[in-house]
Design a protein around this motif. Structure first.
Motif, PDB file in Angstrom:
ATOM      1  N   TRP A 103       0.831  -1.197   0.000  1.00  8.12           N
ATOM      2  CA  TRP A 103       0.000   0.000   0.000  1.00  8.12           C
ATOM      3  C   TRP A 103       0.870   1.254   0.000  1.00  8.12           C
ATOM      4  O   TRP A 103       0.601   2.212  -0.736  1.00  8.12           O
ATOM      5  N   VAL A 104       1.938   1.245   0.797  1.00  9.34           N
ATOM      6  CA  VAL A 104       2.839   2.399   0.867  1.00  9.34           C
ATOM      7  C   VAL A 104       3.512   2.623  -0.487  1.00  9.34           C
ATOM      8  O   VAL A 104       3.589   3.753  -0.984  1.00  9.34           O
ATOM      9  N   ILE A 105       3.982   1.562  -1.109  1.00  5.92           N
ATOM     10  CA  ILE A 105       4.655   1.680  -2.411  1.00  5.92           C
ATOM     11  C   ILE A 105       3.677   2.176  -3.475  1.00  5.92           C
ATOM     12  O   ILE A 105       4.009   3.040  -4.293  1.00  5.92           O
ATOM     13  N   ARG A 118       1.813   6.657  -6.959  1.00  5.87           N
ATOM     14  CA  ARG A 118       0.747   7.556  -7.413  1.00  5.87           C
ATOM     15  C   ARG A 118       1.157   9.009  -7.225  1.00  5.87           C
ATOM     16  O   ARG A 118       0.941   9.842  -8.097  1.00  5.87           O
ATOM     17  N   ILE A 119       1.725   9.311  -6.076  1.00  4.84           N
ATOM     18  CA  ILE A 119       2.158  10.684  -5.803  1.00  4.84           C
ATOM     19  C   ILE A 119       3.269  11.078  -6.757  1.00  4.84           C
ATOM     20  O   ILE A 119       3.269  12.179  -7.319  1.00  4.84           O
ATOM     21  N   GLY A 137       1.895  11.809 -10.278  1.00  2.90           N
ATOM     22  CA  GLY A 137       0.886  12.849 -10.377  1.00  2.90           C
ATOM     23  C   GLY A 137      -0.554  12.381 -10.375  1.00  2.90           C
ATOM     24  O   GLY A 137      -1.440  13.137 -10.733  1.00  2.90           O
ATOM     25  N   TYR A 138      -0.811  11.147 -10.013  1.00  2.00           N
ATOM     26  CA  TYR A 138      -2.194  10.665  -9.942  1.00  2.00           C
ATOM     27  C   TYR A 138      -2.828  11.147  -8.641  1.00  2.00           C
ATOM     28  O   TYR A 138      -2.160  11.228  -7.608  1.00  2.00           O
ATOM     29  N   PRO A 139      -4.121  11.455  -8.667  1.00  2.00           N
ATOM     30  CA  PRO A 139      -4.756  11.887  -7.417  1.00  2.00           C
ATOM     31  C   PRO A 139      -4.912  10.709  -6.460  1.00  2.00           C
ATOM     32  O   PRO A 139      -5.104   9.571  -6.878  1.00  2.00           O
ATOM     33  N   LEU A 140      -4.792  10.996  -5.192  1.00  2.00           N
ATOM     34  CA  LEU A 140      -4.988   9.956  -4.183  1.00  2.00           C
ATOM     35  C   LEU A 140      -6.468   9.680  -4.039  1.00  2.00           C
ATOM     36  O   LEU A 140      -7.304  10.576  -4.171  1.00  2.00           O
ATOM     37  N   GLU A 141      -6.818   8.445  -3.766  1.00  2.00           N
ATOM     38  CA  GLU A 141      -8.224   8.064  -3.650  1.00  2.00           C
ATOM     39  C   GLU A 141      -8.542   7.628  -2.239  1.00  2.00           C
ATOM     40  O   GLU A 141      -7.713   7.044  -1.549  1.00  2.00           O
TER      41      GLU A 141
END
Length: 97
Positions: free
Chosen positions: A15-17, A22-23, A26-30
């Protein structure tokens, strides 16, 4: 018990990776329901899209005019250059006689 701890550690690490990737890209966090936590619809982004759209239109117009110029240059280069040379030589011959 040690197997459960290992599985939990691997799950949290994954999950951390995934969040880090994503960060980084540039993907938004969900959130837990798939909703974006920080949607990127701020005023700066909208203005940037407008500027890029205008620049894109200008560049497309410039490319179109360059295509027209290139077509003219190709026509000049591929035109029968021997014909022009022969016409010039014929005029010189007439003047010499």
């Amino acid at each position: 018990m040690p197997y459960a701890a290992m599985i939990a550690t691997i799950a949290v690490g994954g999950w951390v990776i995934t969040t880090w990737m994503r960060i980084k890209n540039g993907y938004p966090l969900e959130g837990s329901w798939g909703n974006a936590l920080h949607p990127k619809t701020d005023r700066e982004a909208v203005e940037r899209v407008k500027l890029l759209t205008n620049e894109n239109a200008e560049l497309r117009a410039e490319v179109g005019s360059m295509k027209d110029r290139l077509a003219n240059v190709e026509r000049i280069v591929t035109d029968d250059s021997h014909r022009l040379t022969n016409e010039i030589e014929a005029l010189r011959d007439k003047r010499a006689n």
